[in-house]
Each structure stands twice: as structure tokens, then as C-alpha cells.
Design an enzyme around this catalytic site. Structure first.
Site, short mmCIF file in Angstrom:
data_model
loop_
_atom_site.label_atom_id
_atom_site.label_comp_id
_atom_site.label_asym_id
_atom_site.label_seq_id
_atom_site.Cartn_x
_atom_site.Cartn_y
_atom_site.Cartn_z
N GLY A 33 0.82 -1.21 0.00
CA GLY A 33 0.00 0.00 0.00
C GLY A 33 0.85 1.26 0.00
N ASP A 34 0.17 2.39 -0.25
CA ASP A 34 0.81 3.72 -0.20
C ASP A 34 1.92 3.88 -1.24
OD1 ASP A 34 -0.87 4.27 1.95
OD2 ASP A 34 0.58 3.50 3.39
N LYS A 80 -0.44 5.47 -5.61
CA LYS A 80 -1.44 5.15 -6.63
C LYS A 80 -2.30 6.37 -6.94
CE LYS A 80 -3.00 2.08 -3.79
NZ LYS A 80 -1.99 2.10 -2.72
N GLY A 81 -2.66 7.12 -5.87
CA GLY A 81 -3.54 8.28 -6.06
C GLY A 81 -2.94 9.29 -7.01
N GLY A 84 -5.99 5.71 1.86
CA GLY A 84 -5.71 7.14 1.89
C GLY A 84 -4.84 7.47 0.70
N HIS A 85 -5.43 8.12 -0.30
CA HIS A 85 -4.71 8.39 -1.55
C HIS A 85 -4.48 9.90 -1.66
CE1 HIS A 85 -6.42 4.41 -3.39
NE2 HIS A 85 -5.70 4.23 -2.30
N THR A 114 -5.30 -7.09 4.32
CA THR A 114 -6.62 -6.51 4.48
C THR A 114 -7.64 -7.59 4.10
OG1 THR A 114 -8.00 -4.57 4.04
CG2 THR A 114 -6.74 -5.45 2.16
N THR A 153 -6.44 -0.53 10.37
CA THR A 153 -6.70 0.91 10.42
C THR A 153 -7.86 1.23 11.37
OG1 THR A 153 -8.18 0.74 8.51
CG2 THR A 153 -5.87 1.28 8.06
N ARG A 188 -23.23 -13.36 5.25
CA ARG A 188 -24.57 -13.03 4.75
C ARG A 188 -25.61 -12.69 5.81
NH1 ARG A 188 -24.95 -18.45 2.24
NH2 ARG A 188 -23.56 -18.67 3.99
N GLN A 209 -5.02 -0.18 -1.39
CA GLN A 209 -4.02 -1.02 -0.69
C GLN A 209 -2.96 -1.50 -1.70
OE1 GLN A 209 -7.67 -1.87 0.21
NE2 GLN A 209 -7.19 -0.12 1.48
N THR A 230 -3.87 6.90 9.34
CA THR A 230 -3.70 6.81 10.80
C THR A 230 -2.50 7.61 11.31
OG1 THR A 230 -2.36 4.82 10.49
CG2 THR A 230 -4.73 4.49 10.87
N SER A 276 8.39 8.78 -10.84
CA SER A 276 7.91 9.95 -10.10
C SER A 276 9.04 10.47 -9.22
CB SER A 276 6.71 9.56 -9.26
OG SER A 276 6.28 10.63 -8.47
P1 GDP Z 1 -1.50 5.78 -2.18
O1 GDP Z 1 -2.27 5.28 -1.02
O2 GDP Z 1 -0.89 4.68 -2.97
O3 GDP Z 1 -2.27 6.71 -3.06
O4 GDP Z 1 -0.26 6.62 -1.58
P2 GDP Z 1 -0.31 7.66 -0.35
O5 GDP Z 1 -0.96 8.90 -0.81
O6 GDP Z 1 -0.85 7.01 0.89
O7 GDP Z 1 1.24 7.87 -0.08
C1 GDP Z 1 2.10 8.37 -1.05
C2 GDP Z 1 2.77 9.64 -0.50
O8 GDP Z 1 3.89 9.97 -1.30
C3 GDP Z 1 1.86 10.86 -0.54
O9 GDP Z 1 2.15 11.69 0.55
C4 GDP Z 1 2.27 11.54 -1.86
O10 GDP Z 1 2.00 12.94 -1.86
C5 GDP Z 1 3.74 11.27 -1.86
N1 GDP Z 1 4.37 11.16 -3.19
C6 GDP Z 1 3.84 10.68 -4.35
N2 GDP Z 1 4.77 10.60 -5.31
C7 GDP Z 1 5.91 11.06 -4.76
C8 GDP Z 1 7.25 11.20 -5.25
O11 GDP Z 1 7.58 10.86 -6.38
N3 GDP Z 1 8.17 11.70 -4.39
C9 GDP Z 1 7.87 12.05 -3.12
N4 GDP Z 1 8.84 12.53 -2.35
N5 GDP Z 1 6.63 11.91 -2.60
C10 GDP Z 1 5.67 11.42 -3.42
P1 IMO Z 2 -3.85 2.64 0.47
O1 IMO Z 2 -5.01 2.45 -0.46
C1 IMO Z 2 -1.26 0.91 3.54
C2 IMO Z 2 -3.04 -2.15 6.15
C3 IMO Z 2 -3.20 -1.79 7.61
C4 IMO Z 2 -3.04 -3.17 8.24
C5 IMO Z 2 -3.73 -4.09 7.25
C6 IMO Z 2 -5.18 -4.42 7.58
O2 IMO Z 2 -3.74 4.00 1.02
O3 IMO Z 2 -2.58 2.10 -0.11
P2 IMO Z 2 -7.46 -3.05 7.51
O4 IMO Z 2 -7.86 -1.79 8.24
O5 IMO Z 2 -7.56 -2.96 6.05
O6 IMO Z 2 -8.14 -4.27 8.06
O7 IMO Z 2 -5.89 -3.23 7.89
O8 IMO Z 2 -3.70 -3.40 5.99
N1 IMO Z 2 -3.65 -1.21 5.19
C7 IMO Z 2 -2.96 -0.33 4.46
N2 IMO Z 2 -1.64 -0.03 4.44
N3 IMO Z 2 -2.09 1.51 2.69
C8 IMO Z 2 -3.41 1.22 2.66
O9 IMO Z 2 -4.27 1.71 1.76
C9 IMO Z 2 -3.90 0.28 3.61
N4 IMO Z 2 -5.12 -0.23 3.88
C10 IMO Z 2 -4.96 -1.14 4.83
O10 IMO Z 2 -2.20 -0.90 8.04
O11 IMO Z 2 -1.69 -3.53 8.31
MG MG Z 3 -2.29 5.46 1.06
#
Ligand code: GDP
Ligand code: IMO
Ligand code: MG
Length: 440
Positions: free
Chosen positions: A12-13, A16-17, A40-41, A235, A130, A144, A220, A297, A409
Site C-alpha cells: 500500500g501507499d 497510486k492516487g 488514503g490516496h 486486508t 486501520t 450473509r 491497498q 492513521t 515519479s
Molecule cells: P497511495 O495510497 O498509494 O495513493 O499513496 P499515499 O498517498 O498514501 O502515499 C504516497 C505519498 O507519497 C503521498 O504523501 C504523496 O503525496 C507522496 N508522493 C507521491 N509521489 C511522490 C514522489 O515521487 N516523491 C515524493 N517525495 N513523494 C511522493
Molecule cells: P492505500 O489504499 C497501507 C493495512 C493496515 C493493516 C492491514 C489491515 O492507502 O494504499 P485493515 O484496516 O484494512 O483491516 O488493515 O492493511 N492497510 C494499508 N496499508 N495503505 C493502505 O491503503 C492500507 N489499507 C490497509 O495498516 O496492516
Molecule cells: Mg495510502
């Protein structure tokens, strides 16, 4: 051909957003197919930061329909808060958002169960969820008898259904729920959401059959997939590419292009194995430079080196055609960089990602060491302007995963994105064979 998918290949993170927001420019419809308010995107544009959770990251562009499918578990309070927040900043929602009547609804007992259960996994190690009620809501969906879908809120049976379930949940959890208050609260949510609720499966099937360009937004990461990830530290949905069809109702034959998103290193929030974790000054340096704190979180993310064993597995699992490597700028300043290209498990060196979390936990990474670079990358806009060692690093990731890197990126802003030459190739279905990974 209509379908493109953006899917995270790590935990995750992966940013993608950011990528979805950019690709929205070339699509008419953006679709969330799994997960819930655990996502959280982040999108950054023109100095403004946007945090999206349940609403697809395409919402910031005009003229784009944003679809929340039945594969999503929907906390109505969370989605309404998100709608209000976006509208207060001038984003139009009316006429753009569609929410599936098949989406399962998160109730207060789901959040209570999530908090109650998370610390009590066999072996004592918490998943570290989360706390958004995701697992309990999906469990009720599959079970169900204790589940309520969004469409149910509009039916005359809803009060009796709610009373029955609230009573059972109170017994199961040994606590009371104010059923009358919850009924009224959810009646108000239903009224507020009424303009958006529809049969999104029918809408999307019509869309792909009409040749409209649809972008699927993974939530995720594939290593958190309930069936294929590091179970039980996952998840509760199919967050990898395998979830697109079950979540949205759109069959795989319509998905023309899958973009696998990775960070240039690894992060993970919550419990579970992470072979390349650097619980040391290196990890802290990545965390500081990448601002690696959870979007939902605010928990510090665990940080480590790029794990090509894990990402190659998830690239294959999700049918990835090409790679987007994000946050490359964070790695500037390291003398050398490590990439994990194999695991040593019990005396054997393997390149296959293990199916059991205990084996992933036992895995010792086998690293390749690559030279680093010192230049600041945040202003680079062309692939050929990246330092040679950065290009070498990207090339090695591409080789190990057996997929070309087509997007890089170098900062959070829309503008800080490099599209590599040659432009991404569009594969017909079925796809041609991918080149064998270098270490196969
Ligand atoms: P997602 O859940 O996959 O959409 O990712 P998140 O938004 O949770 O986390 C990605 C973080 O990296 C965010 O704070 C973005 O603003 C930041 N971000 C995205 N691309 C870049 C990059 O190329 N460089 C840096 N330094 N930050 C980035
Ligand atoms: P995005 O879309 C990172 C992780 C939680 C935990 C496990 C299970 O922003 O990439 P849950 O609440 O889904 O039952 O938690 O999955 N988790 C994520 N980690 N990015 C996410 O979403 C996540 N969504 C859930 O931290 O370890
Ligand atoms: Mg995220």
C-alpha cells in the site's frame, strides 16, 4: 479498448492516487473496486494537497464519472464527510459520483469488533488494522446473515433487518447498541447518498461495451490481498489485480493495460513480515526523506530496501504490463543502494515469494548493491536527465520484475512525473509473452 488499471504491488501507499489523478486526463470513468475507508490516496497539484479515501482520485477533474463499486465496504459517514470536504474546496460531486447499491455498509459494531479483535491474533502479533471496521464488514458480507447493503437502506424491511442484526451483535459483543439512534442516523445517510446510488455493475458493463475509457484504481497493495498476500497480515479484500472483476463486475477481457505501481523502496504500515525492513538509521532516513507516515492513521511507516522478490510475484499476480516507480527522489544521497533479488530461507536461496507468512518472516534478503547518486531529482522532467546511476537502478528493477518501467515519479506534484520513452505499448488481449525475468 477501454480498461486500464493502476494497482499497488507492495503493502500500500505506493502513490497510486498521484498516478490515477494523472491518468484520469485520458479516461472518462474512474473506478474503485475494493477496500474502504482504510485507503488514503494523496494528490498534489498546483500547491494544493488532496486526501481521498473512498472517492476515486479522478474526482478532481471535471467531466469524469467516479464509481464506487460493490466490492467496496462503505462507511456512509466517511463518504459524506469526504463529499462535504471536497465540495467545500470547490470540487463538483453532483452528477459525477456513482455508488453501488451492492456495496456493504459499515456499522458501529464493525468498528467496535475491529478494535476488539485486532490484538488477538493467534501468536499475539496484531495485524495493526486501520480500525475502520473493514475486516468485520467483509466478514459479515461473506457470512450473509448479519450484512446490510447500501440498497437495503431504501427498502421497507430495513428497520426490522437492522433491529434483528443490532440485537444479535449486542449479544455477540456483550455490549448495547442504541438501535433507534443508529436507524435514524443511517436513514439520514441514506437520504444524503440517494442521488448517487445505482447499479454500478450495469453502468460499467454498458460503459466498456460502448468503448468508453475506464480507469480502475486499486486500493491497498497486492501484498495485502486477502487470498494472495502475507496472510493473515493483510486486508480483507482482493486488493491485487485479481479483485478488479469480482469487485466491479467488469470481466478481465476488458482490461487492456495494467500498470503496477511501486515505490523505489519498500514501506509497510501495521504488523506482518517485511524481509527488507531497515529498523535502523537507514530506515529512519527513508522515513524522514519520504515523509513516511500513514495518510489515514499517521502511524510511522516501516521502511526498507526495494524487494524485487515480492514485487515480481505481485506483478505476475496482477498481470502487470508496465511499471511506475514512484518516490525515486527519496533515495538521493545514499552512497549505495540495495535491491533484494532473492531470499535465503533455511539454507535455500529462492526467488519465489513464499505462500506462508512464517516463511516470509524467516526469509533473509539476498541483496545486490548498486551505486547511488547525490543529485536532487525533484526538478528532473526527462528520463535522459536522470543521473546515470538512477537510470541503472530503474533498469535493474525492470529487469528483475520482467516489466518495463514507463513512469518515474520524482516528487508529489503532478508535474514531477517522467513518462519514459518509448511511450507505453498497448497490448491486445491476450497479451504477448513477457520477457523472462533476469533471475528466473
Ligand atoms: P497511495 O495510497 O498509494 O495513493 O499513496 P499515499 O498517498 O498514501 O502515499 C504516497 C505519498 O507519497 C503521498 O504523501 C504523496 O503525496 C507522496 N508522493 C507521491 N509521489 C511522490 C514522489 O515521487 N516523491 C515524493 N517525495 N513523494 C511522493
Ligand atoms: P492505500 O489504499 C497501507 C493495512 C493496515 C493493516 C492491514 C489491515 O492507502 O494504499 P485493515 O484496516 O484494512 O483491516 O488493515 O492493511 N492497510 C494499508 N496499508 N495503505 C493502505 O491503503 C492500507 N489499507 C490497509 O495498516 O496492516
Ligand atoms: Mg495510502
Amino acid at each position: 479498448m477501454p480498461g486500464t488499471c493502476v494497482v499497488g504491488l507492495q503493502w500500500g501507499d505506493e502513490a497510486k492516487g498521484k498516478l490515477v489523478d494523472i491518468l484520469t486526463e485520458r479516461h472518462e470513468i474512474v473506478v474503485r473496486y475494493a477496500g474502504g475507508a482504510n485507503a488514503g490516496h494523496t494528490v498534489v497539484s498546483n500547491g494544493q494537497t488532496w486526501k481521498l479515501s473512498l472517492i476515486p482520485s479522478g474526482i478532481l477533474r471535471d467531466g469524469v464519472a467516479c464509481v464506487v463499486t460493490g466490492g467496496v465496504v462503505l462507511d456512509p459517514a466517511a463518504v459524506i464527510k469526504e463529499i462535504d470536504g471536497l465540495e467545500s474546496r470547490g470540487v463538483t460531486i453532483a452528477g459525477k459520483l456513482l455508488v453501488s447499491d451492492r456495496a456493504h455498509v459499515v456499522f458501529p459494531w464493525h468498528v467496535a469488533e475491529d478494535k476488539l479483535l485486532d490484538g488477538s491474533l493467534a501468536g499475539g502479533e496484531p495485524i495493526g488494522t486501520t480500525g475502520r471496521g473493514i475486516g468485520p464488514c467483509y466478514r459479515d458480507k461473506v457470512g450473509r446473515s448479519l450484512a446490510i447493503r447500501l440498497g437495503d437502506l431504501y427498502r421497507p424491511e430495513f428497520p426490522a433487518q437492522l433491529a434483528h442484526i443490532a440485537g444479535l451483535k449486542a449479544k455477540l459483543l456483550g455490549t448495547e447498541f442504541d438501535e433507534a439512534a443508529i436507524r435514524e442516523e443511517y436513514r439520514q445517510y441514506a437520504e444524503r447518498l440517494r442521488p448517487f446510488v445505482c447499479d454500478t455493475t450495469a453502468y460499467l458493463l454498458d460503459a466498456v461495451e460502448a468503448g468508453r475509457a475506464v480507469l480502475f484504481e486499486g486500493a491497498q497493495g497486492a501484498l495485502l490481498d486477502v487470498d494472495h498476500g502475507t496472510y493473515p497480515f493483510v486486508t480483507s479484500s482482493n486488493s491485487s489485480g485479481v479483485g478488479i472483476s469480482s469487485g466491479s463486475g467488469v470481466p478481465g477481457c476488458w482490461i487492456e493495460r495494467v500498470i503496477g505501481v511501486v515505490k523505489a523502496y519498500s514501506t509497510r504500515v501495521g504488523g506482518g513480515p517485511m524481509p527488507t525492513e531497515q529498523d535502523n538509521a537507514t530506515g529512519q532516513r527513508i522515513r524522514d526523506r519520504g515523509n513516511e507516515y500513514g495518510t489515514v492513521t499517521r502511524r510511522p511507516r516501516r521502511c526498507g530496501w526495494f524487494d524485487a522478490v515480492a514485487a515480481r510475484y505481485t506483478a505476475r499476480l496482477s498481470g502487470v504490463d508496465e511499471l511506475a516507480v514512484m518516490l525515486l527522489d527519496v533515495l538521493s544521497g545514499f552512497e549505495t543502494l540495495e535491491i533484494c533479488s532473492a531470499y535465503r530461507i533455511g539454507g535455500n536461496v529462492v526467488t519465489q515469494f513464499p505462500s506462508h507468512a512464517d516463511d516470509v518472516k524467516r526469509a533473509e534478503p539476498v541483496y545486490e548493491t548498486l551505486p547511488g547518486w547525490h543529485e536532487d531529482l525533484t526538478g528532473v522532467r526527462r528520463f535522459e536527465d536522470l543521473p546515470e546511476n538512477a537510470r541503472r537502478y530503474l533498469a535493474r528493477i525492470g529487469e528483475l520484475l520482467g516489466r518495463p518501467v514507463t513512469v518515474v515519479s520524482v516528487g508529489p506534484d503532478r508535474a514531477q512525473t517522467i513518462f519514459c520513452d518509448p511511450a507505453p505499448k498497448r497490448h491486445p488481449w491476450p497479451r504477448p509473452q513477457h520477457p523472462a525475468p533476469a533471475n528466473a
